[in-house]
Motif scaffolding. Structure first.
Motif, PDB file in Angstrom:
ATOM      1  N   LEU A   1       0.826  -1.201   0.000  1.00 21.16           N
ATOM      2  CA  LEU A   1       0.000   0.000   0.000  1.00 21.16           C
ATOM      3  C   LEU A   1       0.866   1.259   0.000  1.00 21.16           C
ATOM      4  CD1 LEU A   1      -2.830  -0.997   2.470  1.00 21.16           C
ATOM      5  CD2 LEU A   1      -3.022  -0.564   0.024  1.00 21.16           C
TER       6      LEU A   1
ATOM      7  N   LYS B   1     -14.339   3.350  -4.058  1.00 19.38           N
ATOM      8  CA  LYS B   1     -14.089   2.252  -3.128  1.00 19.38           C
ATOM      9  C   LYS B   1     -15.261   1.296  -3.019  1.00 19.38           C
ATOM     10  CE  LYS B   1     -12.476   5.484  -0.259  1.00 19.38           C
ATOM     11  NZ  LYS B   1     -12.134   6.106   1.026  1.00 19.38           N
TER      12      LYS B   1
ATOM     13  N   ARG C   1      -6.882   8.119 -10.367  1.00 17.57           N
ATOM     14  CA  ARG C   1      -5.784   7.164 -10.169  1.00 17.57           C
ATOM     15  C   ARG C   1      -5.048   7.452  -8.870  1.00 17.57           C
ATOM     16  NH1 ARG C   1      -2.186   7.122 -15.385  1.00 17.57           N
ATOM     17  NH2 ARG C   1      -0.825   5.815 -14.132  1.00 17.57           N
ATOM     18  N   VAL C   2      -4.801   8.730  -8.632  1.00 15.02           N
ATOM     19  CA  VAL C   2      -4.111   9.107  -7.384  1.00 15.02           C
ATOM     20  C   VAL C   2      -4.912   8.621  -6.177  1.00 15.02           C
ATOM     21  CG1 VAL C   2      -3.459  11.081  -5.943  1.00 15.02           C
ATOM     22  CG2 VAL C   2      -2.901  11.079  -8.375  1.00 15.02           C
ATOM     23  N   LEU C   3      -6.214   8.879  -6.209  1.00 17.23           N
ATOM     24  CA  LEU C   3      -7.038   8.479  -5.065  1.00 17.23           C
ATOM     25  C   LEU C   3      -7.124   6.963  -4.933  1.00 17.23           C
ATOM     26  CD1 LEU C   3      -9.905  11.127  -5.232  1.00 17.23           C
ATOM     27  CD2 LEU C   3      -7.777  11.179  -3.941  1.00 17.23           C
ATOM     28  N   ALA C   4      -7.208   6.274  -6.081  1.00 19.82           N
ATOM     29  CA  ALA C   4      -7.293   4.811  -6.041  1.00 19.82           C
ATOM     30  C   ALA C   4      -6.032   4.224  -5.403  1.00 19.82           C
ATOM     31  CB  ALA C   4      -7.484   4.252  -7.450  1.00 19.82           C
ATOM     32  N   CYS C   5      -4.880   4.832  -5.703  1.00 15.94           N
ATOM     33  CA  CYS C   5      -3.626   4.357  -5.103  1.00 15.94           C
ATOM     34  C   CYS C   5      -3.662   4.535  -3.591  1.00 15.94           C
ATOM     35  CB  CYS C   5      -2.431   5.121  -5.668  1.00 15.94           C
ATOM     36  SG  CYS C   5      -1.968   4.608  -7.325  1.00 15.94           S
ATOM     37  N   HIS C   6      -4.060   5.723  -3.140  1.00 13.67           N
ATOM     38  CA  HIS C   6      -4.094   5.965  -1.693  1.00 13.67           C
ATOM     39  C   HIS C   6      -5.151   5.101  -1.009  1.00 13.67           C
ATOM     40  CE1 HIS C   6      -1.107   9.005  -1.740  1.00 13.67           C
ATOM     41  NE2 HIS C   6      -1.829   9.929  -2.352  1.00 13.67           N
ATOM     42  N   ALA C   7      -6.184   4.745  -1.769  1.00 14.18           N
ATOM     43  CA  ALA C   7      -7.248   3.932  -1.176  1.00 14.18           C
ATOM     44  C   ALA C   7      -6.926   2.452  -1.260  1.00 14.18           C
ATOM     45  CB  ALA C   7      -8.578   4.221  -1.876  1.00 14.18           C
ATOM     46  N   GLY C   8      -5.927   2.120  -2.061  1.00 14.84           N
ATOM     47  CA  GLY C   8      -5.571   0.715  -2.221  1.00 14.84           C
ATOM     48  C   GLY C   8      -6.617  -0.068  -3.003  1.00 14.84           C
ATOM     49  N   VAL C   9      -7.337   0.609  -3.897  1.00 17.12           N
ATOM     50  CA  VAL C   9      -8.301  -0.127  -4.720  1.00 17.12           C
ATOM     51  C   VAL C   9      -7.758  -0.253  -6.144  1.00 17.12           C
ATOM     52  CG1 VAL C   9     -10.271   0.649  -3.377  1.00 17.12           C
ATOM     53  CG2 VAL C   9      -9.679   1.871  -5.454  1.00 17.12           C
ATOM     54  N   SER C  10      -8.280  -1.216  -6.865  1.00 19.56           N
ATOM     55  CA  SER C  10      -7.791  -1.497  -8.207  1.00 19.56           C
ATOM     56  C   SER C  10      -8.124  -0.339  -9.157  1.00 19.56           C
ATOM     57  CB  SER C  10      -8.438  -2.781  -8.704  1.00 19.56           C
ATOM     58  OG  SER C  10      -8.688  -2.695 -10.089  1.00 19.56           O
ATOM     59  N   GLU C  11      -7.206  -0.085 -10.093  1.00 23.55           N
ATOM     60  CA  GLU C  11      -7.467   0.975 -11.068  1.00 23.55           C
ATOM     61  C   GLU C  11      -8.602   0.591 -12.010  1.00 23.55           C
ATOM     62  OE1 GLU C  11      -4.097   2.703 -12.964  1.00 23.55           O
ATOM     63  OE2 GLU C  11      -3.130   3.153 -11.055  1.00 23.55           O
TER      64      GLU C  11
ATOM     65  N   GLN D   1      -9.009   8.711   1.992  1.00 20.33           N
ATOM     66  CA  GLN D   1      -9.064   7.512   1.148  1.00 20.33           C
ATOM     67  C   GLN D   1      -8.956   6.251   1.995  1.00 20.33           C
ATOM     68  OE1 GLN D   1     -10.185   7.573  -1.797  1.00 20.33           O
ATOM     69  NE2 GLN D   1     -10.311   9.772  -1.514  1.00 20.33           N
ATOM     70  N   ARG D   2      -7.780   6.020   2.546  1.00 25.91           N
ATOM     71  CA  ARG D   2      -7.572   4.869   3.386  1.00 25.91           C
ATOM     72  C   ARG D   2      -6.222   4.984   4.069  1.00 25.91           C
ATOM     73  NH1 ARG D   2      -7.316  -1.481   1.689  1.00 25.91           N
ATOM     74  NH2 ARG D   2      -6.733  -2.286   3.733  1.00 25.91           N
TER      75      ARG D   2
ATOM     76  N   ASN E   1      -6.686  10.813 -14.105  1.00 30.38           N
ATOM     77  CA  ASN E   1      -5.483  10.725 -13.273  1.00 30.38           C
ATOM     78  C   ASN E   1      -5.744  11.121 -11.833  1.00 30.38           C
ATOM     79  OD1 ASN E   1      -3.589   9.595 -14.960  1.00 30.38           O
ATOM     80  ND2 ASN E   1      -3.090  11.553 -15.932  1.00 30.38           N
TER      81      ASN E   1
ATOM     82  N   ARG F   1       2.120   1.920  -3.383  1.00 32.78           N
ATOM     83  CA  ARG F   1       1.094   2.502  -4.258  1.00 32.78           C
ATOM     84  C   ARG F   1       0.915   3.986  -3.969  1.00 32.78           C
ATOM     85  NH1 ARG F   1      -4.307  -0.145  -5.799  1.00 32.78           N
ATOM     86  NH2 ARG F   1      -4.023   1.396  -7.446  1.00 32.78           N
ATOM     87  N   SER F   2       1.018   4.349  -2.700  1.00 35.70           N
ATOM     88  CA  SER F   2       0.935   5.771  -2.382  1.00 35.70           C
ATOM     89  C   SER F   2       2.116   6.528  -2.978  1.00 35.70           C
ATOM     90  CB  SER F   2       0.893   5.978  -0.864  1.00 35.70           C
ATOM     91  OG  SER F   2      -0.381   5.666  -0.359  1.00 35.70           O
TER      92      SER F   2
ATOM     93  N   ALA G   1     -11.584   3.017   4.620  1.00 33.99           N
ATOM     94  CA  ALA G   1     -11.587   2.099   3.478  1.00 33.99           C
ATOM     95  C   ALA G   1     -13.007   1.773   3.038  1.00 33.99           C
ATOM     96  CB  ALA G   1     -10.842   0.820   3.839  1.00 33.99           C
TER      97      ALA G   1
END
Ligand SMILES: Nc1ncnc2c1ncn2[C@@H]1O[C@H](COP(=O)(O)OP(=O)(O)OP(=O)(O)O)[C@@H](O)[C@H]1O
Ligand SMILES: [Mg+2]
Lengths: 285, 319
Positions: A6, B164, B115-125, A109-110, B112, A9-10, B93
């Protein structure tokens, strides 16, 4: 393990933010162009007596512009000149979040706030690599070009010296970039942070170091300056900093490279910790 | 016997708590020197419902939502979100949120930004495209955020909240800046999102909208909850409007009617009585048989706006 994934990814997200940012590339380009003008093009033209007159020409030794001195010469640009450039990058990377109000979005976000700020600092550290690389790559090109025009031998510094120089350069830039991040969080924005940082670097450090030569108390303070640490640590690789004129000139005081390394580590830790803890503690409005 | 009762109480308490997605208890936020944005506020949002958070400007809605998301720390009181601490990675989450104006990186495209938020949320793109399609932004997803119109920015905010696939959606004025078509789409979207087990906590000024989508509402004023419950409870039973001549005779007749409904005079020849639509026939017959001319008889259900304004007025009058 999942935590590391994680975190990576950040970091990836934060790298995307820097990579897509036009101002990052503009700063890098301005740095590359002006850096080469000041360290190779102008000095060489002066040496050839094309500009500046014969007196100035006599003061320039051709040797410093040749490949064998690439490391010793290039290092002089980092403690201040490149430092200021990446200081601005550091301010922009963190301070803009306040200007745009984007923390409201990213911090829900998380990822924990610590993880987001650490990944931001990590991405910033990675974004410094092009600043290091471009300086040495272009420097190698220009010095080799000058050597060929002058029919001088092209001998490169030992590989080990080059490697150490790259690492040191990056370390110095990290100091300035985290300084930028620190001021951005402190002032919750970009404008004041850039103003304060430039004022500090140019005026405070400059003036106090100047008076420090007469006043002992000020000398003590100037020993813990960012520039002092940077210029002192590059002397370990024989950087030619005490010379006269040019962007790499520094009048001292100098501390031992070991002490400089510790001072810098302390600053980097302090600035990063402040960034992480303060963003953790504060309300996000 | 008493033992059995006790265990019953414990069980129903637990069940209720299990349903409770957001439980705020005595939340208070003060800003120095003397602003109390939220004042001892308690609300409960239950799983599967669409909860409307209503109140005038500056009532403390956004501040409350920020506290539920862990962005702002309360001065006093506490809130449990999805069984956890607000702002903890575990609760975040499972929450999708829009707070105030949509704030994104202006130089990045909509895609994009997600994409940034998906990365911080740990969810799939892989979730980005469906979210863009859902909010009707797929066609402009590669344009920079700063080139978006206000409604498009709001849509991107909604897409971000959906990334999410959250259990709880917290939407602060999601219809802000949307065109009528967009508002209708948002209404449908919120309704469909709220249809299953998903919970929606929604704040808005648009009473007509809230009326159509909310199961329950909480009304805040000066940082305090002045009403919490279902819309029907708040609205009451509704009224019959009777236009009759002579109005005085009609009033006498209706006042004496068994069941005793409240009658009030409105305008020169119009009566308002608290009665259901099913009583209209009987009332009509009563009046006509007594020789009163009835020129209009209609059932009138107060809108949320009516009762809201009444409520605000009452609270302001009282304080
Ligand atoms: N960071 C802050 N510092 C000082 N006061 C604040 C801060 N944030 C909010 N307030 C005050 O708290 C009160 C509630 O603000 P809030 O934004 O929660 O209201 P709101 O119900 O969302 O209003 P609106 O409908 O206008 O969005 C206001 O009086 C506001 O001025
Ligand atoms: Mg608000």
């Amino acid at each position: 393990m999942a935590g590391i994934k994680l975190y990576l990814r950040s970091v990836q997200a934060e790298l995307l933010l820097l990579r897509r940012r036009v101002s990052y590339w503009i700063i890098l380009a301005v740095y590359a162009v002006t850096g080469m003008l000041f360290s190779y093009v102008f000095p060489y033209l002066i040496y050839r007596d094309a500009i500046g007159g014969p007196e100035a020409a006599a003061r320039i030794a051709l040797a410093i512009l040749l490949p064998e001195n690439l490391v010793r010469y290039s290092l002089t640009g980092f403690p201040f000149y490149a430092g200021i450039m990446v200081f601005i990058v550091g301010v922009l990377a963190v301070g803009s979040e306040y200007n745009w109000g984007t923390f409201t979005n990213t911090l829900v976000q998380r990822a924990s706030r610590s993880r987001i700020m650490l990944s931001k600092l990590t991405a910033l550290a990675i974004a410094l690599l092009p600043f290091v690389a471009i300086n040495y790559i272009l420097g190698a090109g220009f010095s080799a070009g000058i050597a060929m025009i002058e029919s001088a031998p092209i001998t490169w510094p030992p590989l080990w010296d080059i490697a150490r120089a790259l690492a040191l350069s990056w370390y110095i830039l990290l100091l300035w970039a985290t300084f930028g991040a620190f001021l951005a969080v402190l002032s919750r924005g970009t404008a004041l942070a850039i103003g304060l940082g430039i004022f500090y670097a140019l005026v405070v450090e400059g003036v106090i170091a100047l008076f420090g030569r007469q006043i002992d108390a000020l000398l003590f303070i100037s020993r813990i300056f960012l520039r002092t640490a940077g210029y002192s640590i590059v002397t370990s690789l024989g950087a030619m900093v005490a010379g006269e004129g040019g962007p790499g000139a520094f009048e001292g005081p100098f501390i031992t490279p070991a002490r400089a390394a510790v001072t810098m580590a302390a600053y980097i830790t302090l600035f990063s910790a402040y960034v992480v803890f303060t963003v953790n503690r504060r309300d996000v409005n | 016997m008493s033992h059995a009762m006790e265990s019953d109480v414990t069980r129903s308490d637990r069940e209720r708590c299990g349903e409770c997605v957001v439980a705020a208890d005595g939340l208070t936020k003060r800003y120095p020197p003397d602003i109390t944005a939220v004042d001892n506020l308690s609300i409960s949002v239950f799983r599967g419902e669409v909860y409307g958070f209503i109140g005038p400007n500056g009532a403390g809605k956004t501040t409350t939502l920020r506290m539920i998301l862990g962005l702002v720390r309360p001065t006093a009181g506490s809130v449990v979100v999805l069984g956890g601490r607000p702002g903890s990675p575990d609760s975040l989450a499972r929450i999708g949120a829009i707070v105030e104006a949509p704030a994104f990186y202006p130089y990045l495209s909509g895609r994009n930004n997600l994409r940034v938020l998906a990365c911080h949320a740990g969810v799939s793109e892989g979730r980005i495209e469906p979210a863009l399609v859902e909010v009707g932004l797929a066609g402009r997803a590669d344009d920079r955020f700063k080139s978006y119109s206000m409604g498009m920015k709001q849509r991107l905010g909604m897409a971000a909240a959906l990334l999410k696939d959250p259990e709880l959606l917290i939407l602060d004025e999601p219809t802000n800046g949307l065109d009528p078509e967009g508002i209708a789409e948002m209404r449908t979207l919120i309704r469909s999102l709220g249809a299953g087990q998903r919970t929606v906590l929604l704040s808005s000024h648009l009473m007509g909208e809230m009326e159509q989508v909310c199961d329950r509402i909480g009304v805040v004023r000066y940082g305090r909850v002045i009403y919490e419950g279902t819309l029907d409870e708040l609205r009451g039973g509704g009224r019959l409007k009777v236009r009759a001549r002579p109005v005085a005779a009609a009033r006498e007749l209706l006042k004496d009617r068994p069941g005793g409904v409240r009658v009030s005079l409105e305008g020169e020849d119009t009566l308002l009585l608290e009665a259901g639509a099913d009583e209209a026939e009987g009332i009509n017959r009563l009046l006509v048989e007594a020789g009163v001319e009835v020129s209009e008889l209609c059932f009138h259900q107060p809108t949320l706006e009516d009762v809201y304004l009444d409520l605000i007025e009452k609270v302001d009058g009282g304080s």
